[in-house]
Design an enzyme around this catalytic site. Sequence first.
Site, PDB file in Angstrom:
ATOM      1  N   ARG A   1      -2.606 -13.716  19.115  1.00 31.54           N
ATOM      2  CA  ARG A   1      -1.686 -12.929  18.642  1.00 31.54           C
ATOM      3  C   ARG A   1      -0.457 -13.362  17.771  1.00 31.54           C
ATOM      4  NH1 ARG A   1       1.673 -10.866  23.523  1.00 31.54           N
ATOM      5  NH2 ARG A   1       2.393  -9.387  21.786  1.00 31.54           N
TER       6      ARG A   1
ATOM      7  N   ASP B   1       3.450  -5.699  23.142  1.00 27.68           N
ATOM      8  CA  ASP B   1       2.115  -5.374  24.016  1.00 27.68           C
ATOM      9  C   ASP B   1       2.063  -3.729  23.915  1.00 27.68           C
ATOM     10  OD1 ASP B   1       1.579  -8.069  24.559  1.00 27.68           O
ATOM     11  OD2 ASP B   1       2.449  -7.998  26.682  1.00 27.68           O
ATOM     12  N   GLU B   2       0.618  -3.708  24.428  1.00 27.26           N
ATOM     13  CA  GLU B   2       0.553  -2.079  24.345  1.00 27.26           C
ATOM     14  C   GLU B   2       1.313  -1.573  25.314  1.00 27.26           C
ATOM     15  OE1 GLU B   2      -3.401  -1.597  25.631  1.00 27.26           O
ATOM     16  OE2 GLU B   2      -3.291  -2.668  27.438  1.00 27.26           O
ATOM     17  N   ASP B   3       1.774  -1.725  26.517  1.00 27.30           N
ATOM     18  CA  ASP B   3       2.814  -1.263  27.412  1.00 27.30           C
ATOM     19  C   ASP B   3       4.111  -1.400  27.300  1.00 27.30           C
ATOM     20  OD1 ASP B   3       2.507  -3.793  28.255  1.00 27.30           O
ATOM     21  OD2 ASP B   3       1.570  -3.345  30.011  1.00 27.30           O
TER      22      ASP B   3
ATOM     23  N   ASP C   1       4.291 -16.960  24.499  1.00 28.10           N
ATOM     24  CA  ASP C   1       5.736 -16.901  23.901  1.00 28.10           C
ATOM     25  C   ASP C   1       6.592 -17.950  24.348  1.00 28.10           C
ATOM     26  OD1 ASP C   1       5.585 -16.565  26.790  1.00 28.10           O
ATOM     27  OD2 ASP C   1       6.467 -14.641  26.844  1.00 28.10           O
TER      28      ASP C   1
END
Length: 740
Positions: free
Chosen positions: A539, A555-557, A644
């Site tokens: 990423r 993030d996708e959610d 992260d």
Amino acid sequence: MQTRKKYLFLTFLASWLLLFFFGGDQLRRFAFFSGRKAAARRSWPRWTDRSLLKSFADPEELQRDGDPSLPSPRERRAARLSFQRSSGCRMETCFDFSRCERNGFKVFTYPQERGQPVSETYGKILSSIERSRYHTPRPEEACLFILGIDTLDRDHLSGHYVRNVDEKIRGFPLWNGGRNHLIFNLYSGTWPGYTGELGFDVGQAMLAKASFDTQSFRPGFDVSIPLFPKEHPQRGGDRGWLYRDSVPPKKKYLLVFKGKRYLTGIGSGTRNALHHIHNGKDIISLTTCKHGKDWEKHKDTRCDKDNVDYERFDYQELLHNSTFCIVPRGRRLGSFRFLEALQAACIPVLLSDGWELPFAEAIDWGKAAVVASERLLLQIPSAVRCIHPERVLAFQQHTQFLWDAYFSSVDKIVHTTLEIIRDRLAPHRSRSRFLWNALPGGLLVLPDFSTHPGDFPFYYLQQGYSPSKKFTAFIRAVSQAGSLSQPILRLIQAVSGSQFCAQIVVLWSCETPPPPRGKWPQSSVPVTIVPGTRKLSDRFFPFGAIQTDAVLSLDEDSSLSTSEVDFAFSVWRSFPERIVGFSTQSHFWDPEQGRWGYTSKWTNELSIVLTTTAFYHRYYHSLFTELLPAGLRELVDGLAACEDILMNVLVAAVTKLPPIKVTQRKQHKEGVAQQADPSAPAGAEGTDGSPRFSRRQDCLDQLADWFGYMPLVSSQLRLDPVLFKDQVSILRKKYPSLEK
């Protein structure tokens, strides 16, 4: 006939006279002059004022023959000839650029020889190279070679002196006359001259050498490095004594020195004269004769008083409380005192004529040190008094920058050496002196990314640039299903509704192929799909599809509104060098367990912004992928829970600043990224005590160990919109939806 004989006689006589006057040096080489020459050499003069002019050494000591520890005349002559042959070396003449074309700048370290241990310091240097991003275990890929033989100490009286280096290196098939080799050295020469000779033929090898003199230094080929002690830390290192952006108090002393005074030999002249500038008030110059085995044999009338005064002051206290520190030459040109003064923010006043300053090819020492002349010692007090206080403060701040950027650890010294050499390979793509001499320093500015200051997030304010007015939304999709999930559809709609969004890039990290273009939602901005892998570090890869300075990592959610995105982006444009985001966490030191702790509880302290919803500059993608070694990224992928954290640690190590938290419409708990961790058990959330939390804590501990210190910086700052939560009309608020 008589006239002809006369001319022949005169011609013969003139020839002998010319031969005698102009060829006398050649005649002296005949054997019948050798005895007279030897007698003349050993006929040392008897000075009438011998009691006043004490010799540096006894004549018997200078004439001593047969010492097996001394190099033979043949060895000394070979070393001189070797230096003369290599003194004309330049990168264009003594370096094979073709070795660097295929695999780039790769460095190979020779394996260490059995039964030939290396010193602790040389072991640190080799370890620094092997930990760097340039190291390769395959010599056929290498552009530069480092010997496994310890060449740091070439004083034949030292216990670390390695003998027969010539024979050993000539047996290496990769030696090739020293071409594309780099030799590290800290100590060269020995008593009484301490010359720069290494005692072996370096051939066409480059030298990374301490105490380099300007006469033997080959500009653009050799590298001058600082003299550092064996206790110098491998990585990390202690911070400077002057805190960033702080104004130091007025110091008690203007100029100080405390150190050895050499009674005889090279380097004694300058140190013997330092007592002349001592006034006992704001200028303190203390020396001691009490060192060495036979100091009492050579002591003079000042020694007893000097030794008493020397014990009255503490060296560290003088460093803390002085504005300027005298750094005279020792037996060699360099001194440990140089780095000690830099760390203490005590402006070095250099008294070492002919010293090629460390990394002078890149560093502008005129901003951090006063370069004086040994012959003008008495003028130094008046010279430093004339420096304006604003200039003094600028000097002190720059000493701290240089210490932290290039000298605080062996890693930084070695990596700076390698980066200087790498810049020589491609001058059109090398760092400018501005980039080397401005925060955060040349080691953290990648020329492969850009060589223009306006392309980096650190120089906007200083150079008058501004970041781009648009951002790229970068969404990582990891859903196992082949169709698009509802959260990612809502996220694309919310982000594309922002007036600042330029494009959306989706990193498709699923095992199944992405849905066809017609299945993606309609968007006012282009949507680009790039393939990815299951590695979390992907990423932060510098994808060419990202065209803007600002990156919104999602993030996708993730759940964000358009107002949240707009406000966070406006904050980021004011702080483009930092991470700006919503969900935060913090670190702390646990004294009971003796390790770093990590918590996701909501507190006033924050030091980590989760990159599942955060803005940052795209340059950090290049730093993450290219600056960090592959082993560190593999650590992150293996733990599967801390990519992260590593990004936050990297940005904090570069900027020395904390991330920024901004207002969010509703609290987002960690756990939304569960799909990013395929190994997490069902129902496991990022709460204290969970497996995911434990892995993140282990990651934090290992990162602190790798960096050598904890780069994360804590903060209690949160930025809200103007009039946020104020009891005023909602029509006066720019982001009213944030309060719903």
